[in-house]
Design an enzyme around this catalytic site. Structure first.
Site, mmCIF file in Angstrom:
data_model
loop_
_atom_site.group_PDB
_atom_site.id
_atom_site.type_symbol
_atom_site.label_atom_id
_atom_site.label_comp_id
_atom_site.label_asym_id
_atom_site.label_seq_id
_atom_site.Cartn_x
_atom_site.Cartn_y
_atom_site.Cartn_z
ATOM 1 N N ASP A 1 33.858 33.614 46.766
ATOM 2 C CA ASP A 1 34.544 34.491 45.769
ATOM 3 C C ASP A 1 34.432 35.925 45.949
ATOM 4 O O ASP A 1 35.491 36.569 45.575
ATOM 5 C CB ASP A 1 34.250 33.959 44.231
ATOM 6 N N LYS B 1 24.816 26.786 40.371
ATOM 7 C CA LYS B 1 25.357 26.963 38.840
ATOM 8 C C LYS B 1 25.442 25.412 38.318
ATOM 9 O O LYS B 1 26.508 25.128 37.469
ATOM 10 C CB LYS B 1 26.699 27.658 39.115
HETATM 11 C C1 GLC Z 1 26.654 31.486 42.852
HETATM 12 C C2 GLC Z 1 27.089 30.828 44.288
HETATM 13 C C3 GLC Z 1 27.745 32.128 45.110
HETATM 14 C C4 GLC Z 1 28.852 32.673 44.381
HETATM 15 C C5 GLC Z 1 28.257 33.061 42.852
HETATM 16 C C6 GLC Z 1 29.324 33.766 42.036
HETATM 17 O O1 GLC Z 1 25.619 32.419 43.073
HETATM 18 O O2 GLC Z 1 26.146 30.566 45.025
HETATM 19 O O3 GLC Z 1 28.279 31.673 46.408
HETATM 20 O O4 GLC Z 1 29.422 33.793 44.992
HETATM 21 O O5 GLC Z 1 27.728 32.063 42.318
HETATM 22 O O6 GLC Z 1 30.390 32.870 41.801
#
Ligand code: GLC
Length: 491
Positions: free
Chosen positions: A231, A196
């Site tokens: 999360d 991200k």
């Molecule tokens: C990205 C992260 C993952 C997280 C997702 C949503 O893909 O790698 O761990 O759960 O974003 O926030």
């Protein structure tokens, strides 16, 4: 698709210069009965983004296969299928004062939760949200964790003796860290890599709980992390607290990911079983890439990203990227098809200038002259647009969002069918809830509809009636707090 063969009027904006060039452009374009200018670029885009049932089915099946391969051994597939060490979900009996800390994107949140057991459940919650300064996403691990620990310290100070703890007992935290972490226990785990857009140096390869502990020490803050969770896992725990049928959790926000309840006897890479016979697997499905309908715009965006070749599913369906894909299409249309009458606004070349919420607002415009679309284009790119150009822009947005929503739906079906294959009837034969959170899902009605359509098309109406996709708003905060309570050192 009906295409009227009229030549377009591009409106009163910077005219295409030479008559020859104008003739070439006019021969390349037509106007749909809806008023959209149809250009070869739009036609190609719609063709390559199409997600008819066979494509969806292929994606769902490939997701199922990749899940299985990832459960055999680490590195077995694109999907990491991370063991979360969360082997039992909240029961409702959780008690006491706990904190949750949530780091996953542009903000971090701190939450204080007073749990009252079976009868009282969540007695009280308070929270604070702090924006992470952009530059901290590219600096050092110490700087990022110091910032977080100082936010946590400020929040903890506000507790001001309201709650007392028995002597020698530390405040406990459920730490939601929304990046791929190789868990080493329920309260420790090593960051595999940032996603991200984060590029903080010094964290990958290190335990993120140790990073937080060191920063808390530097702040003189005496708290301990009792659960480190993704999360998705926190969302699953939070939703399961209220509903026993929750089996899967999905995040569709800046990034995307999913986790689910798995039987330990079908996880070859897990040695030993848990007393519940189940555990939560964090799929990290953002890294999925098998059989996705991709375009030159996706490939160029990926090549220009800080993690080329990685997180392809995430780059195709999640909030961080949808606006950027649309921008890239519009740039090419402005350059090649004179979308804005031959004028190519300079700002159209700025990466990430168009954000997914802008795309969403444009798609909600119901005014007859698409005035909202016109002003968004003008505000962001400083360009005047004809109504036809605006209609074309909306169609581009819809094409990218439709592909994203439908592929997300196929991903969900991939997970559900994997679970069903290993437990005949226990998923499709009864009510099964997918807890969903994230701004993209919450705020984008068309995306939500496309996702649901794909699930219904793939499962058929009988089975899909049993599959409830339920928006679990901010369930991850309570979820992390519940897991901190159930994994308390003092319980
Ligand atoms: C990205 C992260 C993952 C997280 C997702 C949503 O893909 O790698 O761990 O759960 O974003 O926030």
């Amino acid at each position: 698709m009906a295409v009227a063969a009229t030549s377009p009027s591009l409106g009163p904006f910077s005219p295409v210069r030479s008559p020859t060039k104008r003739r070439i452009l006019q021969s390349r374009m037509a106007v749909r009965s809806t008023g959209t200018i149809v250009t070869p670029i739009l036609i190609d885009l719609q063709k390559s983004c199409a997600t008819p049932l066979p494509v969806l089915r292929h994606v769902a099946d490939a997701m199922t296969d990749d899940m299985r391969a990832g459960l055999v051994c680490d590195g077995g597939s694109d999907l990491k299928m991370i063991l979360s060490y969360v082997n039992s979900l909240p029961t409702g009996n959780e008690n006491g004062l706990v904190y949750a800390l949530d780091l996953g994107g542009t903000n971090f949140r701190v939450i204080r939760v007073q749990l009252g057991g079976k009868d009282e459940r969540v007695v009280d919650t308070e929270f604070d949200q702090v924006a992470i300064p952009q530059e901290l996403m590219y600096r050092t691990s110490e700087e990022l964790f110091d910032f977080i620990a100082s936010g946590l310290a400020k929040f903890a100070e506000k507790e001001s003796g309201k709650f007392s703890l028995s002597p020698g007992r530390k405040r406990e935290i459920g730490f939601t860290f929304s990046f791929p972490v190789k868990q080493t226990s329920i309260d420790s785990g090593i960051l595999i890599k940032w996603t991200k857009g984060f590029a903080v140096s010094g964290t990958p390869g290190n335990c993120v709980v140790a990073c937080l502990n060191e920063a808390m020490e530097r702040q003189g803050l005496d708290m301990r992390v009792s659960a480190l969770v993704n999360d998705t896992v926190a969302t699953l725990a939070g939703a399961r607290y209220w509903d026993d049928d929750v089996m899967v959790a999905v995040i569709l926000g800046t990034g995307t990911n999913a986790c689910y309840v798995e039987r330990t006897d079908v996880i070859p890479k897990m040695h030993g079983h848990t007393s519940s016979g189940n555990t939560i697997i964090n799929t990290e499905w953002g890294a999925f890439s098998n059989g996705l309908p991709l375009t030159e715009f996706d490939r160029d965006m990926d090549a220009a990203s800080i993690n080329p070749g990685e997180q392809i599913f995430e780059k195709t369906i999640s909030g961080m990227y949808l606006g950027e894909i649309v921008r890239r299409v519009l740039l090419k249309m402005a350059e090649v098809d004179a979308l804005f009458g031959g004028f190519v606004p300079e700002k159209l070349s700025t990466p990430f200038a168009l954000m997914t919420p802008d795309v969403c607002s444009m798609q909600q415009d119901i005014t007859s002259d698409l005035g909202v679309v016109g002003s968004i284009l003008n505000n962001i790119f400083e360009v005047k647009s004809s109504i036809r150009a605006r209609k074309t822009v909306v169609e581009v947005c819809d094409t990218i969002v439709k592909r994203g929503g439908r592929l997300a739906g196929a991903g969900i079906v991939g997970i559900l069918q994997k679970m069903e294959q290993d437990s005949e009837g226990l998923i499709f034969g009864k009510r099964t809830v997918v807890a969903m959170d994230g701004g993209l899902y919450e705020h984008y009605p068309q995306y939500r509809k496309y996702l649901q359509d794909a699930v219904t098309e793939l499962l058929g109406s009988d089975i899909s009636k049993n599959v409830i996709i339920d928006h679990s708003k901010d369930g991850s905060g309570i979820g992390a707090a519940l897991l901190a309570a159930s994994n308390s050192k003092y319980a």
